[in-house]
Write an enzyme that holds these catalytic residues in place. Structure first.
Site, mmCIF file in Angstrom:
data_model
loop_
_atom_site.group_PDB
_atom_site.id
_atom_site.type_symbol
_atom_site.label_atom_id
_atom_site.label_comp_id
_atom_site.label_asym_id
_atom_site.label_seq_id
_atom_site.Cartn_x
_atom_site.Cartn_y
_atom_site.Cartn_z
ATOM 1 N N ASP A 261 -25.437 -22.907 -17.419
ATOM 2 C CA ASP A 261 -25.131 -24.233 -18.255
ATOM 3 C C ASP A 261 -26.175 -25.064 -17.753
ATOM 4 O OD1 ASP A 261 -22.613 -25.471 -20.092
ATOM 5 O OD2 ASP A 261 -24.651 -25.823 -20.241
HETATM 6 C C1 GLC Z 1 -24.532 -28.245 -22.724
HETATM 7 C C2 GLC Z 1 -23.430 -27.309 -23.030
HETATM 8 C C3 GLC Z 1 -23.771 -26.119 -23.557
HETATM 9 C C4 GLC Z 1 -25.086 -26.034 -24.295
HETATM 10 C C5 GLC Z 1 -26.132 -26.259 -23.360
HETATM 11 C C6 GLC Z 1 -27.632 -26.607 -23.900
HETATM 12 O O1 GLC Z 1 -24.579 -29.075 -21.599
HETATM 13 O O2 GLC Z 1 -22.280 -27.273 -22.114
HETATM 14 O O3 GLC Z 1 -22.787 -25.595 -24.288
HETATM 15 O O4 GLC Z 1 -25.309 -24.929 -24.879
HETATM 16 O O5 GLC Z 1 -25.795 -27.704 -22.529
HETATM 17 O O6 GLC Z 1 -27.558 -27.358 -25.070
#
Ligand code: GLC
Length: 715
Positions: A261
């Site tokens: 993430d």
């Molecule tokens: C965010 C979220 C994730 C998302 C990613 C990219 O922090 O936790 O669900 O896909 O970043 O935007």
């Protein structure tokens, strides 16, 4: 545009053998946009082959320019991947996933995912960070807005729709997106409902609840997954090889890339798992994180870690092959520019179709929670309606969390939708009455004066979209005070009040439940919000949604969910029993609950056998009748209970959902088929097992009501 052609499609291992260490590492690097996206630094990285994918870029021209640099100027001309959070639409916004879960309709979800994919792919995006599959029983957690609700069976049913819709039957065609089920695994159990907080789960809970939809996603064809931020039993997945290698790779056999993430590699330092950023990279790559999202640390440290022997080149090679496989499945090596380039020529037609679909999806996501004296749908004899509240003319908030590139100006407001569907001559007077959090005496006075002249008051209230979604947990679930004050004042007039509630989560509606005449749960419904609600309020459509999450009476009941254990002193016993001194144990509205403008009568379920063996199929028949005056859809639910087992089993577990349409007076005989695997549970070693004995079975309209029968599993 690409140098690859069908006949030159590389074997990926042959391509890998030609890559330098830096080029290999480049495939494991995903970067976010920066101010002016393609600044010199990024162009240089692309030319050198030191970046493999970008996220959150939605400008087709920038996507095209970046791809051209990679295909014309880089040494090996490996196509870039472009990812985006397409959670519930891209340009056309559909209801948020929790709202769509209220439809309990995987075919509808599949259509929504397909429509979303077509729009995003036409902009040049290949990969969506969706569906979000985090089961949760805690509405304090803001990300419930993105989730499929509290139940693993329903989540799995809907997940298959998301994946099929995003990916279609041939990922390599140019109108689908690669899915990326997230967040692997258990994020929805954050302590206190506080986002990013730690999670403590037994292996049994993890496998019996939180892992279930991910298994369905991988079975349905997802070829990537995103690891969760949070420390699960003390280890974030980015540092947990037991999760990412032993469970995901060896036991489940998942072969796609795992992406971290956002910044999660760097956050291993904050978790106190890594002494510094370099050690964080060493831990993450060796634990099974293939792609580093956004931190840039793989780019910075991986080469020296390999040269120091702290990361094996085979680890890098395996990760790179998984990333190249994803690109290959997407057809990016086919040389067909249609795979590569944005193509907006059909976009207008796609959007037109998607607007119609957004209306259908919104209508099916609305849940009617109260309708005293069948006040709804509004009778044509009602000639003056007051629409009051901060959501009366609102547009932007209806896009909800993760709004894609949705244009608020393209959202149909509630006022607009009501005016478009009101019978001729009916007056709809509109006033805000208050803002989301503040009210002025003047605004209140105007609203009150207007309301007194009406025959019915529709009060449009709720949370702002930013009050749910990521990093938006709440310790209280009530409506903002200014809105509560507005409703109190309107209730004092004595004219019937109907609440339309907009939120990304179950809110605490108990202060008003007994006092208003009607409650409509409208979540965040997307681009066609107003038309959907207009159709429902004036009876052009009959609401059919059913709650995918329990609505608490108060925040003190949380975690609250229907499939809880009986305990040794079940609720309601005469001797001291499980419960609270100051609150009921039951939710205000249970899982699966939702009313209709008509009535459905459930017959008693009949079984093909009252005793079955492990090789038998249990067939359950039930007749449903529309005993009301309006046509409508009903979501028929089947629950079971394992009465006695070696581990205490939930009072109910959802094992069947069927949505049917019936005209007034019409009957339909439904058939559910249950297989022995439906009766399995997970033991403390994390193994699924089936035990014989007595089972109860209900078929009903929600998790509380239903006609009960018994059968035996002879095992
Ligand atoms: C965010 C979220 C994730 C998302 C990613 C990219 O922090 O936790 O669900 O896909 O970043 O935007």
């Amino acid at each position: 545009m690409s140098s690859w052609t069908e006949k030159e499609e590389p074997t990926l291992t042959a391509l890998l053998s030609r890559m330098t260490l830096e080029e290999k590492i480049g495939q494991l690097v995903q970067l976010p946009p920066k101010g002016d996206f393609l600044d010199h630094e990024l162009k240089t990285l692309i030319e050198k082959g030191h970046v493999g994918s970008f996220l959150n870029i939605s400008d087709p021209e920038q996507i095209k320019e970046a791809q051209e640099i990679s295909l014309r100027k880089s040494r090996l001309k490996i196509p870039l991947l472009f990812a985006f959070d397409v959670l519930h639409g891209f340009k056309t916004l559909f209801p948020i996933p929790l709202a769509l879960a209220s439809s309990m309709d995987p075919s509808l979800v599949e259509k929504v995912a397909r429509g979303s994919a077509q729009e995003a792919r036409s902009y040049g995006i290949h990969w969506t960070f969706a569906p979000m599959l985090d089961i949760t029983r805690d509405p304090r957690w803001g990300r419930v807005a993105e989730c499929p609700g509290e139940d693993p069976y329903l989540a799995s049913l809907l997940c298959a729709g998301w994946i099929k819709g995003f990916q279609g039957d041939a990922l390599s065609s140019s109108s689908f997106l690669a899915s990326c089920p997230k967040h692997f695994v258990g994020y929805g159990a954050v302590e206190g409902g506080r986002d990013y907080n730690s999670v403590n789960l037994s292996l049994k809970q993890l496998k019996e609840i939180y892992l279930v939809p991910f298994l369905e996603a991988f079975k349905t064809g997802s070829f990537s997954t995103m690891a969760a931020f949070v420390a699960i039993n003390g280890l974030p997945p980015a540092a947990n090889p037991n999760l990412l290698k032993d469970l995901l790779r060896k036991e489940i056999g998942f072969k796609g890339p795992v992406i971290s993430d956002w910044n999660a590699v760097k956050e291993l330092v904050h978790h106190g798992i890594a002494e510094n950023e370099k050690e964080a990279v060493q831990i993450a790559i060796n634990s099974g994180i293939d792609i580093d999202m956004a931190s840039g640390l793989y780019l910075k440290y991986l080469k020296e870690l390999v040269l120091e022997g702290k990361v094996q080149i085979d680890t890098i090679d395996q990760a790179v092959l998984r990333v190249l496989s994803l690109k290959h499945k997407l057809g990016l090596f086919s040389g067909r520019s249609s795979q590569m380039e944005p193509n907006k020529e059909n976009l207008q037609a796609i959007i037109k179709t998607n607007r119609e679909l957004a209306l259908e999806a919104a209508i099916n996501s609305v849940v009617l929670l109260k309708n005293e004296n069948a006040l709804l749908p509004l009778s044509p004899s009602i000639r003056t309606i007051a629409l009051i509240g901060p959501f009366s003319t609102e547009q932007k908030e209806h896009l909800g969390p993760w709004p894609g590139i949705g244009d608020p100006q393209q959202v149909v407001s509630l006022a607009e939708g009501m005016k478009a569907h009101a019978p001729l001559g009916v007056k709809i007077a509109v006033a805000r009455g208050c803002d989301f959090f503040t009210s002025s005496q003047e605004e209140l006075r105007q609203a009150l004066e207007m309301a007194k002249k009406a025959e019915v008051i529709i009060v449009a209230v709720g949370e702002k979209a930013s009050m749910s979604g990521e990093a938006a947990s709440r310790a209280f679930l009530e409506l903002p005070k200014a809105q509560q004050k507005l409703i109190d004042i309107l209730l004092q007039i004595g004219i019937p009040v109907i609440m339309v509630v907009f939120s990304g989560r179950p809110l605490d509606l108990s202060p008003f439940f007994y006092r208003v005449k009607g409650i409509i749960q409208a979540w965040f419904l997307g681009s066609e919000t107003g038309n959907a609600l207009g159709r429902i309020l004036f009876g052009f459509s009959n609401p059919s949604g059913k709650l995918p999450m329990s609505f608490p009476r108060s925040v003190g009941q949380i975690p609250i969910y229907y499939s809880h254990l009986p305990t040794g002193r079940p609720s309601g016993w005469s001797i001291p029993s499980t419960g609270y001194l100051d609150q009921k144990i039951s939710p205000l509205f249970p899982f699966g609950y939702g009313l209709s403008y008509t009535r459905f009568h459930y017959g008693f379920p009949t079984l093909n056998h009252t005793k079955i063996g492990l090789d038998d199929v249990l067939e359950v028949y039930v007749e449903i009748e529309n005993s009301g005056e309006k046509a409508g859809e009903e979501i028929v639910q089947l629950y079971i209970r394992d009465a006695v087992a070696s581990i205490s089993r939930p009072l109910k577990e959802l094992k069947g959902v069927k949505k049917i349409f019936l005209n007034p007076g019409e009957k339909q005989k439904l058939k559910f088929s249950l297989f022995p695997s439906d009766f399995a549970f997970v033991d403390f070693e994390g193994k699924r097992k089936i035990e014989g004995g007595r089972f109860f079975l209900w078929v009903g309209p929600n998790a509380v009501e239903g006609k009960k029968v018994q059968f035996e599993l002879a095992w």
